[in-house]
Enzyme design. Sequence first.
Site, PDB file in Angstrom:
ATOM      1  N   ASP A 183     -54.067  47.885   5.874  1.00 30.59           N
ATOM      2  CA  ASP A 183     -54.876  48.246   4.707  1.00 30.59           C
ATOM      3  C   ASP A 183     -54.937  49.769   4.592  1.00 30.59           C
ATOM      4  O   ASP A 183     -54.758  50.486   5.581  1.00 30.59           O
ATOM      5  CB  ASP A 183     -56.311  47.724   4.865  1.00 30.59           C
ATOM      6  CG  ASP A 183     -56.400  46.204   4.721  1.00 30.59           C
ATOM      7  OD1 ASP A 183     -55.397  45.569   4.357  1.00 30.59           O
ATOM      8  OD2 ASP A 183     -57.495  45.664   4.981  1.00 30.59           O
ATOM      9  N   ARG A 213     -47.812  47.178  -0.328  1.00 33.34           N
ATOM     10  CA  ARG A 213     -48.777  46.525  -1.230  1.00 33.34           C
ATOM     11  C   ARG A 213     -49.336  47.566  -2.196  1.00 33.34           C
ATOM     12  O   ARG A 213     -49.834  48.611  -1.768  1.00 33.34           O
ATOM     13  CB  ARG A 213     -49.925  45.919  -0.416  1.00 33.34           C
ATOM     14  CG  ARG A 213     -51.046  45.362  -1.289  1.00 33.34           C
ATOM     15  CD  ARG A 213     -52.359  45.199  -0.519  1.00 33.34           C
ATOM     16  NE  ARG A 213     -52.213  44.349   0.635  1.00 33.34           N
ATOM     17  CZ  ARG A 213     -52.984  44.454   1.738  1.00 33.34           C
ATOM     18  NH1 ARG A 213     -53.932  45.374   1.828  1.00 33.34           N
ATOM     19  NH2 ARG A 213     -52.778  43.662   2.752  1.00 33.34           N
TER      20      ARG A 213
HETATM   21  P1  FAD Z   1     -59.693  45.313 -11.843  1.00 34.35           P
HETATM   22  O1  FAD Z   1     -59.112  46.582 -12.370  1.00 34.35           O
HETATM   23  O2  FAD Z   1     -60.963  45.393 -11.042  1.00 34.35           O
HETATM   24  O3  FAD Z   1     -59.945  44.316 -13.042  1.00 34.35           O
HETATM   25  C1  FAD Z   1     -58.924  44.096 -14.021  1.00 34.35           C
HETATM   26  C2  FAD Z   1     -59.010  42.672 -14.543  1.00 34.35           C
HETATM   27  O4  FAD Z   1     -58.733  41.744 -13.452  1.00 34.35           O
HETATM   28  C3  FAD Z   1     -60.372  42.269 -15.064  1.00 34.35           C
HETATM   29  O5  FAD Z   1     -60.574  42.698 -16.383  1.00 34.35           O
HETATM   30  C4  FAD Z   1     -60.298  40.753 -14.924  1.00 34.35           C
HETATM   31  O6  FAD Z   1     -59.507  40.209 -15.962  1.00 34.35           O
HETATM   32  C5  FAD Z   1     -59.549  40.569 -13.627  1.00 34.35           C
HETATM   33  N1  FAD Z   1     -60.516  40.463 -12.509  1.00 34.35           N
HETATM   34  C6  FAD Z   1     -60.864  41.420 -11.616  1.00 34.35           C
HETATM   35  N2  FAD Z   1     -61.767  40.948 -10.734  1.00 34.35           N
HETATM   36  C7  FAD Z   1     -62.005  39.676 -11.098  1.00 34.35           C
HETATM   37  C8  FAD Z   1     -62.849  38.658 -10.577  1.00 34.35           C
HETATM   38  N3  FAD Z   1     -63.655  38.876  -9.534  1.00 34.35           N
HETATM   39  N4  FAD Z   1     -62.820  37.448 -11.173  1.00 34.35           N
HETATM   40  C9  FAD Z   1     -62.042  37.222 -12.261  1.00 34.35           C
HETATM   41  N5  FAD Z   1     -61.229  38.144 -12.799  1.00 34.35           N
HETATM   42  C10 FAD Z   1     -61.220  39.364 -12.219  1.00 34.35           C
HETATM   43  N6  FAD Z   1     -58.005  48.540  -1.983  1.00 34.35           N
HETATM   44  C11 FAD Z   1     -57.823  49.579  -1.141  1.00 34.35           C
HETATM   45  O7  FAD Z   1     -58.238  50.696  -1.446  1.00 34.35           O
HETATM   46  N7  FAD Z   1     -57.163  49.401   0.055  1.00 34.35           N
HETATM   47  C12 FAD Z   1     -56.631  48.196   0.418  1.00 34.35           C
HETATM   48  O8  FAD Z   1     -56.042  48.088   1.507  1.00 34.35           O
HETATM   49  C13 FAD Z   1     -56.773  47.103  -0.481  1.00 34.35           C
HETATM   50  N8  FAD Z   1     -56.250  45.899  -0.183  1.00 34.35           N
HETATM   51  C14 FAD Z   1     -56.311  44.900  -1.125  1.00 34.35           C
HETATM   52  C15 FAD Z   1     -55.654  43.700  -0.870  1.00 34.35           C
HETATM   53  C16 FAD Z   1     -55.610  42.718  -1.845  1.00 34.35           C
HETATM   54  C17 FAD Z   1     -54.886  41.432  -1.582  1.00 34.35           C
HETATM   55  C18 FAD Z   1     -56.290  42.924  -3.101  1.00 34.35           C
HETATM   56  C19 FAD Z   1     -56.264  41.886  -4.193  1.00 34.35           C
HETATM   57  C20 FAD Z   1     -56.968  44.089  -3.333  1.00 34.35           C
HETATM   58  C21 FAD Z   1     -57.005  45.087  -2.352  1.00 34.35           C
HETATM   59  N9  FAD Z   1     -57.667  46.281  -2.572  1.00 34.35           N
HETATM   60  C22 FAD Z   1     -57.505  47.324  -1.682  1.00 34.35           C
HETATM   61  C23 FAD Z   1     -58.647  46.419  -3.704  1.00 34.35           C
HETATM   62  C24 FAD Z   1     -58.043  47.088  -4.924  1.00 34.35           C
HETATM   63  O9  FAD Z   1     -57.815  48.449  -4.684  1.00 34.35           O
HETATM   64  C25 FAD Z   1     -58.980  46.950  -6.130  1.00 34.35           C
HETATM   65  O10 FAD Z   1     -60.168  47.636  -5.864  1.00 34.35           O
HETATM   66  C26 FAD Z   1     -59.327  45.543  -6.519  1.00 34.35           C
HETATM   67  O11 FAD Z   1     -58.241  44.663  -6.364  1.00 34.35           O
HETATM   68  C27 FAD Z   1     -59.771  45.509  -8.011  1.00 34.35           C
HETATM   69  O12 FAD Z   1     -58.701  45.851  -8.864  1.00 34.35           O
HETATM   70  P2  FAD Z   1     -57.840  44.760  -9.668  1.00 34.35           P
HETATM   71  O13 FAD Z   1     -56.475  45.330  -9.921  1.00 34.35           O
HETATM   72  O14 FAD Z   1     -57.842  43.479  -8.897  1.00 34.35           O
HETATM   73  O15 FAD Z   1     -58.592  44.481 -11.020  1.00 34.35           O
END
Ligand code: FAD
Length: 278
Positions: free
Chosen positions: A107, A158
């Site tokens: 991560d 990732r």
């Molecule tokens: P967002 O920009 O938050 O949302 C965009 C759209 O996605 C929303 O409008 C909606 O349509 C949909 N959405 C988002 N959340 C939801 C929900 N709860 N339910 C339904 N729809 C939703 N961050 C790090 O800094 N370091 C890491 O190592 C790291 N590892 C990760 C590993 C994985 C597998 C994932 C999925 C995320 C990880 N993250 C990590 C978090 C990442 O940086 C984001 O903060 C987080 O994924 C939110 O961004 P997003 O692209 O999912 O969507």
Amino acid sequence: MIPPIASRFVAGESPAEALEHVRRLNERDVNAIVNLLGEHYDERDSVAADGAEYRTLIGDIANSGLEAAVSVKPSQLGLDIGEDVFRAELTEVVDAATDHGVFVWIDMEDHTTTDATLDAFETVAREHGGGVGVCVQANLRRTRADVRRLADVPGKVRFVKGAYDPPADLAYTDGARVDEEYRKLLEYAFEHYDGGIGVGSHDPAMIEYAKALYDQYGTDFEIQMLMGVREDAQYELAAEYEVWQYIPYGDRWKSYFYRRVTERTDNLKFALRAVLTG
Ligand code: FAD
């Protein structure tokens, strides 16, 4: 005991509960990335304990035949104590994982750790010829250069938008600008990487964009989402694409759950709705 509102996002307190969740997930063609919750250790005993638990978990995954990787946090493996401590512990985990054919993700934490994390990843990935992946954050201005640097390193990358709040001079703070950057990073990776692209996002627009890039370039990729978030979409996507669910477990679940519901105000609504609708 994890309350229902949090058990949507955390698989349990023990490795056995996490692996039981993995088993149910694998039955629906979704693979698992298992994370033992823990971070920012300033004592070597805590680092050694989590390193040992990961090595046992890796053995258990291999013996059970489950489709699962593990994901570690640099500060869980000692980065706050010293880069040498982190590198030594990470190497032990990746050695064990290589022996058992289990993949290890690293991560990415806050911007002060990016150099140490990428450097350790590159060393370990080159030493092991792959078998390890690292996360990069689209909200950091430096990431375009990092993604170019990682193009010829074995292993996977990732792509996420970024869960931390870096200083404004180092980061894109506007959501639309982060989305634009995320798309640019994916474009570069699909064009220049041999595969090993992890699309770590719940955003339907980003996933559609990755699918279109796959159609254009044919580069292998996988979709990664968190446990408890858009699970129906995960099962649907798994019919056509490789999908991995990130599954946290362990007794330090409170701060993880708190982060999920505070990083987006909507997540609290999603969490509550999930509990109310079962
Ligand atoms: P967002 O920009 O938050 O949302 C965009 C759209 O996605 C929303 O409008 C909606 O349509 C949909 N959405 C988002 N959340 C939801 C929900 N709860 N339910 C339904 N729809 C939703 N961050 C790090 O800094 N370091 C890491 O190592 C790291 N590892 C990760 C590993 C994985 C597998 C994932 C999925 C995320 C990880 N993250 C990590 C978090 C990442 O940086 C984001 O903060 C987080 O994924 C939110 O961004 P997003 O692209 O999912 O969507």
